[in-house]
Design an enzyme around this catalytic site. Sequence first.
Site: not given
Length: 502
Positions: A105, A146
Amino acid sequence: MKLLLPLLGCLAFTLSLTEGVMVCYFGSWAVYRQGDGKFDIEDIDPNICTHLVFGFAGLGQDNKIKVLDPWNELCDNYGKCGYDRFNALKQKNTKLITILAVGGWNEGSAKYSNMAADPAKRKKFVDSSIELLKTHGFDGLDMDWEYPTQRGGKPADKENFILLLADLKEALHANGMLLTAAVSAGKATIDPAYDVPGMAQNLDIVNVMAYDLHGAWDTYTHHQSGLYAHPEDTGDNVYLNQDFAITYWIEKGMPANKITQGVPLYGRCWTLKNGDDTGYYAPAPQPGAAGQYTRTPGFLGYNEARIHVITLLFGLQICEGILNGWTVVNDPAMNEPYIYSLEHGRIWCSYDDEASVKTKAEYAKAHGLAGMMVWSVETDDFKGKCGRPFNLIKTMVETFTGTDITPGPTVAPTTRDPDAPTTKPHTAPPTPPSTEDCLKPGINADPVDCNHYWLCSLNMEGGYDANSEPCAPGTLFNPNAYICDWDHVVCAIPDICPNECA
């Protein structure tokens, strides 16, 4: 013969999957946590997971794979040799497979989008990845972008992601290594981001992150990893459950026997608006208080909770909460528990316990999946304060395989592979004086700018080399948790990031 050996290596990996896969991610920044929350590589039990994934490496401006915390992960300049120590766990279990995850992330999407679009840049990334993996003895790479097409990505990412995976597969398999990926469980991400048949052709294992389906970004309570939909779910919420995610991946073309079902070893927490409604869809406009170990609002590891009693703060396990004025609820409409306390800050947390992870492992087995995956090993009850250590992981393994966990074979000292990585003895250097950017080796916050953080490594001159690492758009650096986190989560912490949170 040189060509045959890599193929035999891949075959061995494939055959091991028939016994059931337990993929365990390791968040390496847990070494910076305090007290009983601190978790280092030697705290990992190498006999409970088939695949251990080190999180994370990143992508440099030169399009080569990048070591994100050199002081913690490399041996250079008095470093802590994290990569080599991680792979040395295979001396304790020769069947263990170690994988390096790249992305996550914190890294965002834009630079991966740029790299994947250019064949020359892809080659730089692939070649540097193979070199890093071989240098430290990893068995594969986990691609954790991501997410393609999102968070700064472009529509062409969907196609370019497949080109990147194809290049990686060719290089990794030629070296007897695995290629895996961590992927979204959300329909809103799956549809634009993933060419599932193309991924199926190139990936050995697909780790479906079937958690964070709900959290403090919602203004109401819900379960972050529900196996099935709640009866009151409507609209897009009907898609936010594990059964939909797994079924959807299979329907779109991913073979079930390549999928692992992700389970969280942590809870997502809210602060209830009032004490009148404590069930699902209860109004909850704020995240729950941060735990003393993970120190992130709206998030509690299974091995922690933070209780407010007047001015006294003390830690306990989520699994011990019922003994300290908490109420545990098993809603008959759901397979997972939630816990709340009106006396201690009106906190409400959805989480998984022994019974719910057992149900999920039974589901995975009944649907012919490869096995299970957890994020992340360091937030299980690794000290065994509520029973046997790592009970959630062990419960999933034993349920899926139908057998008890037994220690794996170790490497005999006289037969150890001379080319295998060794653990270099760590010699503590003199502590250099603090600088404006570096108070200590490793990760350092910038006191006036939360859009980045400093990575500080010792140099041969007895000082620090400081490198600025930007946080991805929509995130800020959380100096308590040592990660870039959602900006709204960081801004919920008092006296943090005043310039960005004003």
